[in-house]
Design a protein around this motif. Structure first.
Motif, PDB file in Angstrom:
ATOM      1  N   GLU A   1     -25.191  39.999  53.746  1.00 42.35           N
ATOM      2  CA  GLU A   1     -25.067  40.906  52.575  1.00 42.35           C
ATOM      3  C   GLU A   1     -24.630  39.887  51.452  1.00 42.35           C
ATOM      4  O   GLU A   1     -25.266  40.187  50.246  1.00 42.35           O
ATOM      5  CB  GLU A   1     -23.848  41.552  52.994  1.00 42.35           C
ATOM      6  N   ALA A   2     -24.104  38.781  51.505  1.00 42.76           N
ATOM      7  CA  ALA A   2     -23.695  37.696  50.565  1.00 42.76           C
ATOM      8  C   ALA A   2     -25.109  37.431  49.973  1.00 42.76           C
ATOM      9  O   ALA A   2     -25.362  37.126  48.737  1.00 42.76           O
ATOM     10  CB  ALA A   2     -22.874  37.107  50.896  1.00 42.76           C
ATOM     11  N   ALA A   3     -25.800  36.754  50.960  1.00 46.60           N
ATOM     12  CA  ALA A   3     -27.142  36.251  50.496  1.00 46.60           C
ATOM     13  C   ALA A   3     -28.078  37.351  49.724  1.00 46.60           C
ATOM     14  O   ALA A   3     -28.567  36.980  48.668  1.00 46.60           O
ATOM     15  CB  ALA A   3     -28.130  35.827  51.724  1.00 46.60           C
ATOM     16  N   VAL A   4     -27.994  38.625  50.165  1.00 44.69           N
ATOM     17  CA  VAL A   4     -28.684  39.574  49.308  1.00 44.69           C
ATOM     18  C   VAL A   4     -27.982  39.819  47.733  1.00 44.69           C
ATOM     19  O   VAL A   4     -28.987  39.591  46.942  1.00 44.69           O
ATOM     20  CB  VAL A   4     -28.597  40.924  49.980  1.00 44.69           C
ATOM     21  N   LEU A   5     -26.856  39.918  47.629  1.00 45.30           N
ATOM     22  CA  LEU A   5     -25.970  39.925  46.563  1.00 45.30           C
ATOM     23  C   LEU A   5     -26.447  38.701  45.455  1.00 45.30           C
ATOM     24  O   LEU A   5     -26.578  38.745  44.528  1.00 45.30           O
ATOM     25  CB  LEU A   5     -24.544  40.026  46.741  1.00 45.30           C
ATOM     26  N   ALA A   6     -26.464  37.409  46.305  1.00 44.72           N
ATOM     27  CA  ALA A   6     -26.747  36.230  45.417  1.00 44.72           C
ATOM     28  C   ALA A   6     -28.179  36.197  44.847  1.00 44.72           C
ATOM     29  O   ALA A   6     -28.359  35.797  43.706  1.00 44.72           O
ATOM     30  CB  ALA A   6     -26.377  35.080  46.303  1.00 44.72           C
ATOM     31  N   LEU A   7     -29.165  36.441  45.656  1.00 44.49           N
ATOM     32  CA  LEU A   7     -30.450  36.603  45.249  1.00 44.49           C
ATOM     33  C   LEU A   7     -30.566  37.828  44.205  1.00 44.49           C
ATOM     34  O   LEU A   7     -31.613  37.599  42.943  1.00 44.49           O
ATOM     35  CB  LEU A   7     -31.438  36.966  46.322  1.00 44.49           C
ATOM     36  N   GLU A   8     -30.111  39.119  44.329  1.00 43.04           N
ATOM     37  CA  GLU A   8     -29.990  39.993  43.361  1.00 43.04           C
ATOM     38  C   GLU A   8     -29.520  39.567  42.044  1.00 43.04           C
ATOM     39  O   GLU A   8     -29.979  39.832  41.028  1.00 43.04           O
ATOM     40  CB  GLU A   8     -29.471  41.368  43.747  1.00 43.04           C
ATOM     41  N   ASP A   9     -28.581  38.654  42.105  1.00 40.05           N
ATOM     42  CA  ASP A   9     -27.690  38.034  41.220  1.00 40.05           C
ATOM     43  C   ASP A   9     -28.479  37.380  40.010  1.00 40.05           C
ATOM     44  O   ASP A   9     -28.733  37.471  38.742  1.00 40.05           O
ATOM     45  CB  ASP A   9     -26.540  37.489  41.366  1.00 40.05           C
TER      46      ASP A   9
END
Lengths: 142, 386
Positions: free
Chosen positions: B36-44
């Protein structure tokens, strides 16, 4: 009587550290020392980190030392320790073994009387089957 | 040519951050948190998983994190690093990612972490690294080692229990300004002193939280960072150091090798402690904050207790430290290092509302691992600091 109750983990000597624990069973505190550069080291390892020599001796120490720091544990960290705390864990700077310090316990000093700088001497604590752990007591104690 | 010009100062930037903020998440595994954190970082940062070619991760629950994460996230890394030095691992990864980006060995670096330490039972996941010379004497890992350092600091410099308590109180005051912090209730010096003694001189309130959590960062080279949506947090300096494994092998219980990691980071950045606007220090225990304030040059050795007692690191003070609430009051999933960097980036972006350090342009994030064993320092800056 052991400082901590029976049933807590005991050493399981391997090839590198059997000489240390075997000496303990003879109630001798021996610290590994590089045969080439003279640097003392602990825990026992096959190679001197100072000069990379693989030759070592096991120097018998006087067993005296100084409390370098200590902490008092206030609750059990192992099922066998229920009812044991408070007990101390001390770092002992050994005499005559360079910078070597042992983590151990000081068995005869109540928590509120523990002090950094206190002089101590090894006491051999029987843990069964002919094995002993190096713990410490006040050097000027009874 | 200055040391800064000759170095990789400012050559890469943190362009995306991800923080699950799920500190108590029953049913989520460490990999769920990481993913989930990786998804958030890439969306960011507006990049895609198939653009990630540098993978950096460490987990206390996996001995082969790079393999597990690459498979689960569908990443085919051209550069990977699973260096494991405890909670500081992610700042070691940052240095490694800087070097790999500079060398062209990867183009988009993802540093990631996940943990379910709280919901898995509230215990620090034990790593397969036994300490047979300490275990028979029953220290409590890792707190007893930090307590030994605290006792020595008190003995040598006159540091007091009250000053240690003030570290926890300052962290809580910051946490009360952070809606995402896990512990936000009132906390006074008297509360800390009255808290249950765990390993003398450290009480329960001197210890970090035990939480779940997931965090991730994305780095690119600076020229690419400028084209991405968020203001880049340029890595001005980074330095690492390794001292010892066991506390009995630490040469001086009051000085950590943060002295060395800090010196290296400052040299790369061409900056010193006086140039830093905002500070994140890995506060697994209250003594950490004091040791690192001293070792990173924010005050002389032995003076951190008085500095903290003066109110300097609390809201309204002259040196804002651990503005998210720190490991003591925001979150601590077992290896906290990545969260220091995330708060530094948030501060440089100016997104911290009630806890924002006005005009923060240079932020120092410092992480610790093992028992004061591994130390890593990063200095981040806005575009104005290049």
């Amino acid at each position: 009587v052991s400082y901590l109750p029976e049933g807590t983990p005991v050493p399981s000597p391997g090839p590198d550290d059997a000489p240390f624990w075997d000496a303990c069973d003879r109630q001798e505190l021996r610290i590994q020392c590089c045969a080439d550069c003279g640097t003392f080291r602990h825990p026992p390892i096959p190679v001197c980190a100072a000069c990379r020599s693989t030759k070592s001796t096991w120097a018998r120490t006087s067993g005296t030392g100084t409390v370098f720091s200590y902490t008092v544990a206030h609750h059990p960290t192992h099922p066998a320790l229920h009812g044991a705390p408070p007990y101390n864990i001390a770092v002992i700077h050994l005499d005559g073994a360079g910078d070597v310090r042992l983590v151990s316990n000081v068995v005869d000093v109540p928590p509120d009387e523990m002090r950094i700088g206190m002089r101590v001497i090894v006491v051999w604590d029987a843990i069964g089957d002919g094995h002993f752990l190096p713990r410490f007591r006040r050097e000027d104690g009874p | 040519v200055t040391a800064r010009e000759a170095s990789i100062c400012g050559r890469a930037a943190i362009v995306g951050i991800g923080n699950t903020r799920r500190w108590n998440a029953p049913g989520r595994t460490p990999f769920d948190q990481l993913q989930e954190a990786a998804v958030l970082a890439l969306e960011d940062c507006g990049l895609r998983f198939d653009q990630v070619d540098g993978l950096f991760c460490a987990m206390s629950t996996s001995g082969l994190p790079v393999l597990n994460v690459a498979e689960r996230l569908g990443i085919k890394p051209t550069y990977a690093d699973g260096t494991m030095v405890g909670g500081a691992s992610f700042l070691f990864h940052l240095q490694s990612a800087m070097a790999a980006l500079e060398a062209g060995l990867c183009q988009v670096a993802l540093i990631c972490y996940g943990s379910n330490q709280l919901t898995a039972g509230g215990k620090l996941a034990s790593m397969p690294d036994p300490q047979p010379y300490e275990a028979p004497f029953r220290p409590r890992y890792p707190i007893s080692s930090y307590a030994l350092a605290a006792a020595r600091h008190m003995h040598q410099y006159g540091t007091t229990r009250e000053q240690l308590a003030d570290v926890a109180v300052a962290a809580r005051a910051w946490a009360q300004r952070n809606p995402d912090a896990y512990a936000r209730g009132p906390l006074t010096r008297a509360d800390v002193l009255a808290s249950r003694m765990v390993s003398d001189p450290l009480t329960k309130a001197d210890c970090c939280l035990v939480t779940d959590g997931g965090a991730a960062l994305v780095l690119t080279r600076a020229e690419r960072a400028r084209d991405l949506p968020r203001p880049p947090a340029y890595v001005l300096g980074v330095g690492v150091a390794v001292g010892h494994r066991q506390i009995s092998a630490m040469p001086d219980l009051t000085t950590t090798c943060a002295v060395e990691s800090g010196r290296r980071a400052y040299a790369m950045a061409g900056l010193g402690p006086r140039d830093v606007d905002h500070v994140m220090l890995y506060d697994a225990f209250t003594i950490n904050t004091l040791l690192f304030l001293e070792d990173l040059g924010f005050c002389a050795k032995g003076e951190a207790g008085a500095l903290v007692q003066s109110g300097a690191i609390a809201p309204g003070g002259t040196l804002p430290v651990n503005t998210n609430g720190g490991g003591l009051s925001c979150n601590h999933p077992g290896m906290y290092g990545l969260f220091t960097l995330i708060e530094s980036v948030e501060q440089l972006r100016g997104h911290c509302s009630d806890r924002q350090v006005p005009g923060a342009a240079v932020s120092l994030a410092h992480a610790n691992g093992g028992v004061l064993s591994s130390q890593a320092t990063a200095i981040l800056g806005t575009a104005a600091t290049l």
